[in-house]
Enzyme design. Structure first.
Site, PDB file in Angstrom:
ATOM      1  N   GLU A 127       0.805  -1.221   0.000  1.00 46.04           N
ATOM      2  CA  GLU A 127       0.000   0.000   0.000  1.00 46.04           C
ATOM      3  C   GLU A 127       0.844   1.280   0.000  1.00 46.04           C
ATOM      4  O   GLU A 127       0.367   2.334   0.430  1.00 46.04           O
ATOM      5  CB  GLU A 127      -0.938   0.004   1.208  1.00 46.04           C
ATOM      6  CG  GLU A 127      -1.972  -1.112   1.157  1.00 46.04           C
ATOM      7  CD  GLU A 127      -3.110  -0.859   2.115  1.00 46.04           C
ATOM      8  OE1 GLU A 127      -4.211  -0.557   1.640  1.00 46.04           O
ATOM      9  OE2 GLU A 127      -2.895  -0.960   3.332  1.00 46.04           O
ATOM     10  N   HIS A 146      -0.665   5.758   7.660  1.00 50.88           N
ATOM     11  CA  HIS A 146      -1.816   4.911   7.351  1.00 50.88           C
ATOM     12  C   HIS A 146      -1.997   3.908   8.484  1.00 50.88           C
ATOM     13  O   HIS A 146      -1.054   3.209   8.848  1.00 50.88           O
ATOM     14  CB  HIS A 146      -1.601   4.175   6.032  1.00 50.88           C
ATOM     15  CG  HIS A 146      -2.612   3.094   5.785  1.00 50.88           C
ATOM     16  ND1 HIS A 146      -3.972   3.317   5.899  1.00 50.88           N
ATOM     17  CD2 HIS A 146      -2.480   1.779   5.470  1.00 50.88           C
ATOM     18  CE1 HIS A 146      -4.620   2.199   5.650  1.00 50.88           C
ATOM     19  NE2 HIS A 146      -3.747   1.232   5.396  1.00 50.88           N
ATOM     20  N   HIS A 148      -4.960   1.101  10.612  1.00 50.49           N
ATOM     21  CA  HIS A 148      -6.228   0.353  10.642  1.00 50.49           C
ATOM     22  C   HIS A 148      -6.810   0.508  12.047  1.00 50.49           C
ATOM     23  O   HIS A 148      -7.294  -0.451  12.634  1.00 50.49           O
ATOM     24  CB  HIS A 148      -5.988  -1.126  10.332  1.00 50.49           C
ATOM     25  CG  HIS A 148      -5.298  -1.383   9.028  1.00 50.49           C
ATOM     26  ND1 HIS A 148      -4.670  -2.567   8.726  1.00 50.49           N
ATOM     27  CD2 HIS A 148      -5.139  -0.600   7.926  1.00 50.49           C
ATOM     28  CE1 HIS A 148      -4.160  -2.510   7.501  1.00 50.49           C
ATOM     29  NE2 HIS A 148      -4.420  -1.322   7.009  1.00 50.49           N
ATOM     30  N   HIS A 216     -11.602  -0.421   6.243  1.00 48.78           N
ATOM     31  CA  HIS A 216     -10.147  -0.556   6.163  1.00 48.78           C
ATOM     32  C   HIS A 216      -9.413   0.205   7.273  1.00 48.78           C
ATOM     33  O   HIS A 216      -8.760  -0.405   8.099  1.00 48.78           O
ATOM     34  CB  HIS A 216      -9.711  -0.072   4.769  1.00 48.78           C
ATOM     35  CG  HIS A 216      -8.266  -0.275   4.465  1.00 48.78           C
ATOM     36  ND1 HIS A 216      -7.779  -0.337   3.177  1.00 48.78           N
ATOM     37  CD2 HIS A 216      -7.189  -0.414   5.264  1.00 48.78           C
ATOM     38  CE1 HIS A 216      -6.460  -0.526   3.204  1.00 48.78           C
ATOM     39  NE2 HIS A 216      -6.087  -0.566   4.469  1.00 48.78           N
TER      40      HIS A 216
HETATM   41 ZN    ZN Z   1      -4.130  -0.718   4.980  1.00 49.70          ZN
END
Ligand code: ZN
Length: 288
Positions: A127, A146, A148, A216
């Protein structure tokens, strides 16, 4: 102790150097100069090594990764990156690794198409296009995180918008859009695994500090690693608090955009205070 050692120690301790030491250092300098002229001592190489990425910036990425893992905002997944200020078309992030295990040696350099400059067989994050496309779209962004984070997930899948509950999460008062990967790409594995998905996500982020990803997680951005990490942490804290407030029932009195803008200014002022605390918290795990 030698003259030079005494002088170095004095300088470290902030003490004045004695007159005799100054005289002997000057005499030593003269001897070295004569030796250099006579070819007895080899002068240091004139060509410096290739400029390495800023060590302090790499340390921020390591600290940020470990702090967010320590707080449970990141688990085995997620990543922290920084744009290279010396080359704004490149960014730095770890090889594919759980954030709690990231060290300075794991940090790699990428271009804005998500290509590793020197992969040397290392595995890359699938990603990484989250980062590359946001850096492309937002010249003001110097760091991307980023996660989760569990607290945030309900706000990406429900109709309840994430809103600023308190001053540390003031940046949310400007809005926290939700990106739904299914809208542009149909049924997928939910991962931002190519530039097209990254570009779509960056467009949904727009000029905001955070974007939620349906089913996500989320992405936070900032003008520094410290601020992007700060926002990742407080996005999760805010989401948990908002869920609690909703459970209490009744009308919730959120921060207004005006209050958010004013409070966020203060967050920048006090950022180093909390960063130093977080750094101390995880420093023992960095000891080798
Ligand atoms: Zn992710």
């Amino acid at each position: 102790m030698s003259v030079t050692s005494r002088a170095k120690l004095a300088i470290c301790l902030g003490q004045p150097i004695g007159t005799d030491v100054k005289y002997r250092l000057a005499r030593l300098g003269a001897v070295v100069a004569v030796a250099l002229l006579g070819g007895l001592v080899q002068a240091p190489a004139q060509t410096p090594a290739a400029p390495a990425a800023d060590a302090a910036l790499i340390e921020d990425i390591v600290i940020g990764s470990r702090v967010l893992a320590d707080f449970g905002v990141l688990d085995g997944f997620g990543h922290v990156s920084a744009r290279d200020p010396k080359n704004p078309n490149h960014f730095l992030m770890s090889r594919s690794l759980a954030p709690a295990l990231v060290t300075a040696d794991d940090i790699m350099e990428f271009d804005l198409d998500g290509n590793a400059v020197d992969a040397r067989g290392r595995t890359l994050f699938l990603e990484r296009f989250i980062h590359s496309e946001i850096y492309k779209a937002r010249p003001d962004v110097m760091s991307v995180v980023h996660t989760h984070s569990p607290g945030v997930i309900p706000f990406g899948v429900s109709q309840v918008p994430l809103r600023a509950m308190f001053h540390n999460a003031a940046f949310l008062a400007a809005g926290a859009p939700v990106w739904d990967i299914r809208k542009d790409f149909g049924e997928t594995d939910m991962l931002v695994r190519d530039p097209a998905r990254g570009k779509s996500l960056a467009e949904r982020l727009g000029d905001k500090s955070v974007v939620l990803m349906r089913g996500h997680g989320d992405v936070t951005v900032g003008p520094s690693v410290k601020m992007a990490v700060f926002r990742a942490y407080y996005t999760d804290v805010n989401a948990r608090l908002q869920s609690q407030a909703i459970a209490l029932g009744g009308v919730i009195n959120y921060l207004t955009p005006g209050e958010g803008a004013k409070a966020d200014t203060i967050n920048f002022v006090v950022l180093d205070r909390i960063w130093n605390l977080w750094k101390m918290r995880i420093a023992p795990s960095l000891a080798k």
